[in-house]
Write a protein that holds these residues in place. Sequence first.
Motif, PDB file in Angstrom:
ATOM      1  N   VAL A  40      45.498  16.929 130.823  1.00 38.50           N
ATOM      2  CA  VAL A  40      45.488  18.388 130.803  1.00 38.50           C
ATOM      3  C   VAL A  40      46.839  18.862 131.310  1.00 38.50           C
ATOM      4  O   VAL A  40      47.315  18.427 132.354  1.00 38.50           O
ATOM      5  CB  VAL A  40      44.359  18.988 131.661  1.00 38.50           C
ATOM      6  CG1 VAL A  40      44.470  20.516 131.710  1.00 38.50           C
ATOM      7  CG2 VAL A  40      42.995  18.585 131.127  1.00 38.50           C
ATOM      8  N   GLU A  41      47.452  19.747 130.531  1.00 40.86           N
ATOM      9  CA  GLU A  41      48.758  20.303 130.872  1.00 40.86           C
ATOM     10  C   GLU A  41      48.581  21.791 131.145  1.00 40.86           C
ATOM     11  O   GLU A  41      48.160  22.536 130.258  1.00 40.86           O
ATOM     12  CB  GLU A  41      49.714  20.080 129.701  1.00 40.86           C
ATOM     13  CG  GLU A  41      51.131  20.538 129.922  1.00 40.86           C
ATOM     14  CD  GLU A  41      51.993  20.231 128.703  1.00 40.86           C
ATOM     15  OE1 GLU A  41      52.546  19.117 128.630  1.00 40.86           O
ATOM     16  OE2 GLU A  41      52.073  21.110 127.808  1.00 40.86           O
ATOM     17  N   SER A  42      48.873  22.212 132.369  1.00 38.87           N
ATOM     18  CA  SER A  42      48.728  23.626 132.725  1.00 38.87           C
ATOM     19  C   SER A  42      50.027  24.376 132.449  1.00 38.87           C
ATOM     20  O   SER A  42      51.111  23.910 132.777  1.00 38.87           O
ATOM     21  CB  SER A  42      48.333  23.763 134.191  1.00 38.87           C
ATOM     22  OG  SER A  42      49.307  23.197 135.042  1.00 38.87           O
ATOM     23  N   HIS A  43      49.870  25.549 131.815  1.00 42.42           N
ATOM     24  CA  HIS A  43      50.992  26.450 131.522  1.00 42.42           C
ATOM     25  C   HIS A  43      50.738  27.736 132.289  1.00 42.42           C
ATOM     26  O   HIS A  43      49.760  28.432 132.022  1.00 42.42           O
ATOM     27  CB  HIS A  43      51.091  26.722 130.022  1.00 42.42           C
ATOM     28  CG  HIS A  43      51.615  25.557 129.266  1.00 42.42           C
ATOM     29  ND1 HIS A  43      52.907  25.504 128.786  1.00 42.42           N
ATOM     30  CD2 HIS A  43      51.035  24.386 128.925  1.00 42.42           C
ATOM     31  CE1 HIS A  43      53.094  24.347 128.172  1.00 42.42           C
ATOM     32  NE2 HIS A  43      51.972  23.649 128.244  1.00 42.42           N
ATOM     33  N   LEU A  44      51.607  28.048 133.228  1.00 42.29           N
ATOM     34  CA  LEU A  44      51.395  29.143 134.166  1.00 42.29           C
ATOM     35  C   LEU A  44      52.311  30.326 133.874  1.00 42.29           C
ATOM     36  O   LEU A  44      53.499  30.165 133.625  1.00 42.29           O
ATOM     37  CB  LEU A  44      51.646  28.648 135.599  1.00 42.29           C
ATOM     38  CG  LEU A  44      51.531  29.674 136.717  1.00 42.29           C
ATOM     39  CD1 LEU A  44      50.098  30.200 136.830  1.00 42.29           C
ATOM     40  CD2 LEU A  44      51.986  29.054 138.033  1.00 42.29           C
ATOM     41  N   ILE A  45      51.699  31.530 133.946  1.00 44.19           N
ATOM     42  CA  ILE A  45      52.446  32.792 133.891  1.00 44.19           C
ATOM     43  C   ILE A  45      51.917  33.648 135.037  1.00 44.19           C
ATOM     44  O   ILE A  45      50.708  33.847 135.155  1.00 44.19           O
ATOM     45  CB  ILE A  45      52.200  33.572 132.587  1.00 44.19           C
ATOM     46  CG1 ILE A  45      52.240  32.673 131.362  1.00 44.19           C
ATOM     47  CG2 ILE A  45      53.198  34.723 132.460  1.00 44.19           C
ATOM     48  CD1 ILE A  45      51.561  33.281 130.144  1.00 44.19           C
ATOM     49  N   ASN A  62      54.408  27.716 141.644  1.00 39.10           N
ATOM     50  CA  ASN A  62      54.988  27.064 140.460  1.00 39.10           C
ATOM     51  C   ASN A  62      54.873  25.548 140.531  1.00 39.10           C
ATOM     52  O   ASN A  62      54.685  24.885 139.505  1.00 39.10           O
ATOM     53  CB  ASN A  62      56.451  27.465 140.286  1.00 39.10           C
ATOM     54  CG  ASN A  62      56.620  28.904 139.828  1.00 39.10           C
ATOM     55  OD1 ASN A  62      55.651  29.586 139.491  1.00 39.10           O
ATOM     56  ND2 ASN A  62      57.846  29.381 139.832  1.00 39.10           N
ATOM     57  N   ALA A  63      54.969  24.990 141.731  1.00 42.42           N
ATOM     58  CA  ALA A  63      54.884  23.536 141.898  1.00 42.42           C
ATOM     59  C   ALA A  63      53.511  22.992 141.504  1.00 42.42           C
ATOM     60  O   ALA A  63      53.377  21.796 141.214  1.00 42.42           O
ATOM     61  CB  ALA A  63      55.205  23.158 143.343  1.00 42.42           C
ATOM     62  N   LEU A  64      52.498  23.838 141.464  1.00 43.78           N
ATOM     63  CA  LEU A  64      51.154  23.396 141.100  1.00 43.78           C
ATOM     64  C   LEU A  64      50.957  23.280 139.588  1.00 43.78           C
ATOM     65  O   LEU A  64      50.004  22.647 139.138  1.00 43.78           O
ATOM     66  CB  LEU A  64      50.109  24.363 141.675  1.00 43.78           C
ATOM     67  CG  LEU A  64      50.043  24.441 143.196  1.00 43.78           C
ATOM     68  CD1 LEU A  64      49.119  25.577 143.618  1.00 43.78           C
ATOM     69  CD2 LEU A  64      49.585  23.112 143.776  1.00 43.78           C
ATOM     70  N   ALA A  65      51.831  23.900 138.807  1.00 46.85           N
ATOM     71  CA  ALA A  65      51.682  23.913 137.349  1.00 46.85           C
ATOM     72  C   ALA A  65      52.563  22.848 136.700  1.00 46.85           C
ATOM     73  O   ALA A  65      53.586  22.447 137.251  1.00 46.85           O
ATOM     74  CB  ALA A  65      52.058  25.286 136.800  1.00 46.85           C
ATOM     75  N   ASP A  66      52.143  22.425 135.516  1.00 50.69           N
ATOM     76  CA  ASP A  66      52.968  21.487 134.750  1.00 50.69           C
ATOM     77  C   ASP A  66      54.145  22.193 134.099  1.00 50.69           C
ATOM     78  O   ASP A  66      55.250  21.665 134.060  1.00 50.69           O
ATOM     79  CB  ASP A  66      52.117  20.792 133.681  1.00 50.69           C
ATOM     80  CG  ASP A  66      51.042  19.913 134.296  1.00 50.69           C
ATOM     81  OD1 ASP A  66      51.380  19.086 135.162  1.00 50.69           O
ATOM     82  OD2 ASP A  66      49.866  20.064 133.924  1.00 50.69           O
ATOM     83  N   VAL A  67      53.897  23.401 133.577  1.00 52.17           N
ATOM     84  CA  VAL A  67      54.940  24.191 132.928  1.00 52.17           C
ATOM     85  C   VAL A  67      54.799  25.625 133.415  1.00 52.17           C
ATOM     86  O   VAL A  67      53.685  26.155 133.474  1.00 52.17           O
ATOM     87  CB  VAL A  67      54.804  24.148 131.381  1.00 52.17           C
ATOM     88  CG1 VAL A  67      55.917  24.944 130.717  1.00 52.17           C
ATOM     89  CG2 VAL A  67      54.779  22.716 130.870  1.00 52.17           C
ATOM     90  N   VAL A  68      55.929  26.247 133.753  1.00 52.60           N
ATOM     91  CA  VAL A  68      55.928  27.633 134.219  1.00 52.60           C
ATOM     92  C   VAL A  68      56.726  28.471 133.225  1.00 52.60           C
ATOM     93  O   VAL A  68      57.816  28.080 132.802  1.00 52.60           O
ATOM     94  CB  VAL A  68      56.547  27.750 135.631  1.00 52.60           C
ATOM     95  CG1 VAL A  68      56.597  29.199 136.085  1.00 52.60           C
ATOM     96  CG2 VAL A  68      55.771  26.887 136.621  1.00 52.60           C
ATOM     97  N   HIS A  69      56.155  29.617 132.863  1.00 53.94           N
ATOM     98  CA  HIS A  69      56.795  30.536 131.923  1.00 53.94           C
ATOM     99  C   HIS A  69      57.061  31.857 132.627  1.00 53.94           C
ATOM    100  O   HIS A  69      56.268  32.302 133.452  1.00 53.94           O
ATOM    101  CB  HIS A  69      55.879  30.794 130.715  1.00 53.94           C
ATOM    102  CG  HIS A  69      55.524  29.557 129.963  1.00 53.94           C
ATOM    103  ND1 HIS A  69      56.284  29.087 128.911  1.00 53.94           N
ATOM    104  CD2 HIS A  69      54.503  28.679 130.110  1.00 53.94           C
ATOM    105  CE1 HIS A  69      55.732  27.982 128.436  1.00 53.94           C
ATOM    106  NE2 HIS A  69      54.652  27.722 129.149  1.00 53.94           N
ATOM    107  N   SER A  70      58.158  32.493 132.266  1.00 52.74           N
ATOM    108  CA  SER A  70      58.500  33.791 132.832  1.00 52.74           C
ATOM    109  C   SER A  70      57.597  34.873 132.248  1.00 52.74           C
ATOM    110  O   SER A  70      57.361  34.931 131.041  1.00 52.74           O
ATOM    111  CB  SER A  70      59.963  34.130 132.525  1.00 52.74           C
ATOM    112  OG  SER A  70      60.229  35.480 132.859  1.00 52.74           O
TER     113      SER A  70
END
Length: 188
Positions: A31-36, A57-65
């Motif tokens: 599972v890959e988390s994408h965070l906004i 942000n460190a908790l997510a796999d990918v962070v988006h603006s």
Amino acid sequence: MTKRLVIGITGATGAIYAIRMLEKLKVVPDVESHLIVSPPGLLNIKYELGMTREQVNALADVVHSFRDIGATLASGAFNTVGMIVLPCSMRTLAACAHGFSDNLITRAADVHLKERRRLVLAIRETPFNLAHLRNMTAVTEMGGIIFPPLPAFYHHPKTLDDMIDHTVARMLALFDIHIESPQWEGVN
């Protein structure tokens, strides 16, 4: 195959649910988390949990603006198992109900609706006014799921963490992501 789950955090109370979900997803394989995170969402995280943007942000796999409406998440070509807005403000609910895609959270939500992918809005407001109810109805009619993070008591929770964990597990199950959690066993 990796499941991509989009998590949007907006400016409503209940940021602990999103943080706990990100923590739980860290140990779920494939599972890959994408965070906004919206600016008001970050404000609530700081106020309610004392966490910084970097810690979240460190908790997510990918962070988006939040402002990057040109991100991969803004396209239906980017496959996901779904999106959850957790917590979901009434402003974000209204934007989803009316197709107002002015930031990456609302654009990604709109993409999930148009692509007929699972969109879950964990709304945080009480009591509801008529506009809230109509917006929830509109999102539901478009295929979205309204999931207020209400605690369950049938599993006899002992702590606040027990209630949060159970709610997060129920939300993740909507995306066919299963973590250990008490299940309803019936009354017999």
